[in-house]
Write a protein that holds these residues in place. Structure first.
Motif, short mmCIF file in Angstrom:
data_model
loop_
_atom_site.label_atom_id
_atom_site.label_comp_id
_atom_site.label_asym_id
_atom_site.label_seq_id
_atom_site.Cartn_x
_atom_site.Cartn_y
_atom_site.Cartn_z
N ASN A 62 0.81 -1.23 0.00
CA ASN A 62 0.00 0.00 0.00
C ASN A 62 0.84 1.28 0.00
O ASN A 62 0.29 2.37 -0.18
CB ASN A 62 -0.90 0.03 1.24
CG ASN A 62 -2.05 -0.96 1.11
OD1 ASN A 62 -2.50 -1.25 0.01
ND2 ASN A 62 -2.52 -1.48 2.24
N LEU A 63 2.14 1.14 0.19
CA LEU A 63 2.99 2.34 0.32
C LEU A 63 2.87 3.31 -0.86
O LEU A 63 2.78 4.52 -0.63
CB LEU A 63 4.46 1.95 0.52
CG LEU A 63 4.85 1.47 1.92
CD1 LEU A 63 6.32 1.00 1.93
CD2 LEU A 63 4.64 2.55 2.97
N PRO A 64 2.87 2.83 -2.11
CA PRO A 64 2.86 3.80 -3.22
C PRO A 64 1.67 4.76 -3.17
O PRO A 64 1.79 5.89 -3.61
CB PRO A 64 2.80 2.90 -4.47
CG PRO A 64 3.39 1.62 -4.04
CD PRO A 64 2.99 1.45 -2.60
N ARG A 65 0.55 4.31 -2.64
CA ARG A 65 -0.64 5.18 -2.55
C ARG A 65 -0.60 6.08 -1.32
O ARG A 65 -1.31 7.08 -1.26
CB ARG A 65 -1.92 4.34 -2.51
CG ARG A 65 -2.28 3.70 -3.83
CD ARG A 65 -3.58 2.92 -3.75
NE ARG A 65 -3.49 1.74 -2.89
CZ ARG A 65 -2.82 0.64 -3.22
NH1 ARG A 65 -2.18 0.58 -4.38
NH2 ARG A 65 -2.77 -0.41 -2.41
N ARG A 85 10.82 -8.93 1.42
CA ARG A 85 11.81 -8.45 0.43
C ARG A 85 11.14 -8.28 -0.93
O ARG A 85 11.32 -7.28 -1.61
CB ARG A 85 12.97 -9.45 0.32
CG ARG A 85 14.00 -9.04 -0.72
CD ARG A 85 15.14 -10.05 -0.87
NE ARG A 85 16.00 -9.67 -1.98
CZ ARG A 85 16.96 -8.76 -1.91
NH1 ARG A 85 17.21 -8.14 -0.78
NH2 ARG A 85 17.70 -8.48 -2.98
N ASP A 86 10.34 -9.28 -1.34
CA ASP A 86 9.68 -9.20 -2.65
C ASP A 86 8.72 -8.02 -2.72
O ASP A 86 8.61 -7.36 -3.76
CB ASP A 86 8.93 -10.50 -2.94
CG ASP A 86 9.87 -11.64 -3.35
OD1 ASP A 86 11.06 -11.36 -3.62
OD2 ASP A 86 9.42 -12.80 -3.38
N ALA A 87 8.01 -7.74 -1.61
CA ALA A 87 7.09 -6.60 -1.59
C ALA A 87 7.88 -5.29 -1.74
O ALA A 87 7.48 -4.39 -2.50
CB ALA A 87 6.29 -6.59 -0.30
N LEU A 88 9.01 -5.19 -1.06
CA LEU A 88 9.85 -3.98 -1.16
C LEU A 88 10.36 -3.82 -2.59
O LEU A 88 10.39 -2.71 -3.14
CB LEU A 88 11.02 -4.06 -0.18
CG LEU A 88 10.64 -3.98 1.31
CD1 LEU A 88 11.80 -4.43 2.20
CD2 LEU A 88 10.21 -2.56 1.69
N LEU A 89 10.75 -4.93 -3.22
CA LEU A 89 11.21 -4.89 -4.61
C LEU A 89 10.09 -4.47 -5.55
O LEU A 89 10.31 -3.74 -6.52
CB LEU A 89 11.71 -6.29 -5.03
CG LEU A 89 13.15 -6.63 -4.65
CD1 LEU A 89 13.39 -8.13 -4.85
CD2 LEU A 89 14.12 -5.82 -5.49
N ALA A 90 8.88 -4.93 -5.25
CA ALA A 90 7.74 -4.64 -6.12
C ALA A 90 7.37 -3.17 -6.08
O ALA A 90 7.10 -2.56 -7.13
CB ALA A 90 6.54 -5.50 -5.71
N VAL A 91 7.34 -2.57 -4.91
CA VAL A 91 6.82 -1.19 -4.81
C VAL A 91 7.91 -0.14 -5.07
O VAL A 91 7.60 0.99 -5.45
CB VAL A 91 6.13 -0.89 -3.46
CG1 VAL A 91 4.95 -1.81 -3.28
CG2 VAL A 91 7.09 -0.98 -2.28
#
Ligand code: DQA
Length: 145
Positions: A62-65, A85-91
């Motif tokens: 949700n960070l980008p929003r 880690r994957d979530a951090l890489l994604a956003v």
């Protein structure tokens, strides 16, 4: 500037949990320190703690929003969680990794972070003050100072 502060498992127990390692301040007291500094910097803080890996993954998704950057103490998930880690890489939202204790001065299994190479930087070993330092450093980095 909107900064999200994300806290992982067992950090809700700060104040009573191994104070010789993590200090005597509660997480609510650390939050107050961070909010005070954010006010001085003109930044808006959202504060989150969870004991659940999936909830931390969702907060990162949700960070980008919601935020321009994050201060992350992933606690034990720092050393174990490929999903985070994957979530951090994604956003790809800029973040500073914070630890109260100096993870490099602790047991071997805590000396490796699965997030650190993705971070703008890491603050480790300065206790509660590390959160304030992390906020200041992230704020400067986002401003390009
Ligand atoms: C911690 C360090 C981690 O190794 C540990 O699992 C924590 C707290 C810290 O802030 O020093 O829960 O992230």
């Amino acid at each position: 500037m909107r900064i999200s502060v994300l806290n992982g498992p067992n950090l809700n127990l700060l104040g009573q949990r191994e104070p010789e390692l993590y200090g005597s301040k509660t997480l609510a007291e650390i939050e107050s320190l961070v909010r005070e500094e954010a006010k001085r910097l003109g930044a808006k803080i959202s504060w989150f703690q969870t004991n659940h890996e999936g909830e931390l993954v969702e907060a990162i998704q949700n960070l980008p929003r919601r935020a321009d950057g994050a201060v992350l103490n992933g606690a034990a998930f720092t050393h174990t969680s490929l999903a985070i880690r994957d979530a951090l890489l994604a956003v790809k939202v800029p973040f500073v990794e914070v630890h109260l204790s100096n993870i490099f001065a602790r047991e071997e299994r805590r000396r490796h972070s699965l997030f650190a190479d993705l971070a703008v930087g890491v603050v480790t070993g300065f206790g509660a003050h590390g959160y304030v330092m992390g906020l200041q450093a992230l704020h400067a980095a986002l401003r390009g100072d």
